[in-house]
Design a protein around this motif. Structure first.
Motif, PDB file in Angstrom:
ATOM      1  N   UNK A  67      18.243  31.057  78.513  1.00 15.40           N
ATOM      2  CA  UNK A  67      18.953  29.992  77.813  1.00 15.40           C
ATOM      3  C   UNK A  67      18.464  28.613  78.264  1.00 15.40           C
ATOM      4  N   UNK A  68      18.086  28.478  79.529  1.00 14.60           N
ATOM      5  CA  UNK A  68      17.486  27.211  79.982  1.00 14.60           C
ATOM      6  C   UNK A  68      16.185  26.947  79.227  1.00 14.60           C
ATOM      7  N   UNK A 105      21.263  17.210  68.528  1.00 13.65           N
ATOM      8  CA  UNK A 105      20.680  17.024  69.861  1.00 13.65           C
ATOM      9  C   UNK A 105      21.717  17.043  70.981  1.00 13.65           C
ATOM     10  N   UNK A 106      22.835  16.404  70.765  1.00 14.57           N
ATOM     11  CA  UNK A 106      23.849  16.338  71.824  1.00 14.57           C
ATOM     12  C   UNK A 106      24.375  17.730  72.183  1.00 14.57           C
ATOM     13  N   UNK A 107      24.659  18.553  71.184  1.00 10.50           N
ATOM     14  CA  UNK A 107      25.187  19.883  71.497  1.00 10.50           C
ATOM     15  C   UNK A 107      24.123  20.764  72.155  1.00 10.50           C
ATOM     16  N   UNK A 127      22.266  23.302  77.227  1.00  9.90           N
ATOM     17  CA  UNK A 127      21.301  23.344  78.323  1.00  9.90           C
ATOM     18  C   UNK A 127      21.988  23.018  79.649  1.00  9.90           C
ATOM     19  N   UNK A 128      22.784  21.947  79.667  1.00  5.66           N
ATOM     20  CA  UNK A 128      23.459  21.531  80.902  1.00  5.66           C
ATOM     21  C   UNK A 128      24.360  22.638  81.428  1.00  5.66           C
ATOM     22  N   UNK A 169      23.353  28.732  85.981  1.00  7.86           N
ATOM     23  CA  UNK A 169      22.186  29.309  86.654  1.00  7.86           C
ATOM     24  C   UNK A 169      22.166  28.885  88.124  1.00  7.86           C
ATOM     25  N   UNK A 170      22.437  27.618  88.379  1.00  8.37           N
ATOM     26  CA  UNK A 170      22.492  27.139  89.764  1.00  8.37           C
ATOM     27  C   UNK A 170      23.594  27.827  90.554  1.00  8.37           C
TER      28      UNK A 170
END
Length: 176
Positions: free
Chosen positions: A123-124, A156-158, A163-164, A170-171
């Motif tokens: 997904x990243x 773009x915002x969504x 991604x965020x 993931x982190x």
């Protein structure tokens, strides 16, 4: 680790293929309307199918919820894209392109122990690629059709939020 390397290699190869398609488009634009619709529809299908897979196969409830959210969000975006494309006489893919299908297959073949991290990593990468596609399409010289450009800019915002969230999850998964 092999799966991460494979996913990354597949995405990089796909970006190279996209660059080789430039010969058939209007030189005043980065891509044709159809190229954008084709790439965007495949990307949404990957994220829908991968999200549904995560909703069923993830071990973490947080990843399951994220997968469900992505499947719903990208289904809505896919439906909007399909409506807009139909109005413009453009064709939506009925199946993912080979690159996205290969990425999905790698994820689908992940063992249970690695599934969550593999999904989040995909997904990243996928959202980075999708953001780049939509960003390029939204530029004044992105795609010829102004409605497609505006729609890409609106998304773009969504895409960035998706991604965020993948990055945050993931982190967090690496500290467990």
């Amino acid at each position: 680790m092999k799966q991460f390397t494979l996913l990354f290699t597949i995405l990089v190869a796909g970006m190279s293929v996209l660059q080789s398609c430039k010969k058939d488009r209007d030189p005043d634009f980065l891509m044709s309307n159809q190229e954008f619709v084709t790439q965007a529809s495949s990307s949404h299908m990957l994220e829908i199918d991968a999200g549904n897979l995560a909703a069923n196969d993830a071990t973490s409830d947080t990843v399951k919820r994220y997968g469900t959210f992505l499947a719903q969000s990208h289904t809505a975006a896919f439906d909007e894209l399909e409506t807009l494309a139909t109005q413009k006489g453009l064709t939506i893919l009925s199946e993912m392109n080979d690159l996205d299908q290969n990425n999905y297959d790698v994820l689908d073949n992940s063992n249970a122990e690695q599934f969550d991290r593999n999904f989040l990593y995909l997904m990243l990468l996928s959202h980075q690629d999708t953001y780049s596609l939509y960003y390029n399409a939204s530029r004044p010289n992105g795609v010829p059709d102004p409605q497609l450009r505006a729609w890409a800019a609106q998304k773009l915002e969504s895409i960035e939020e998706h991604f965020d969230e993948a990055q945050e999850l993931y982190g967090a998964s690496s500290t467990q």
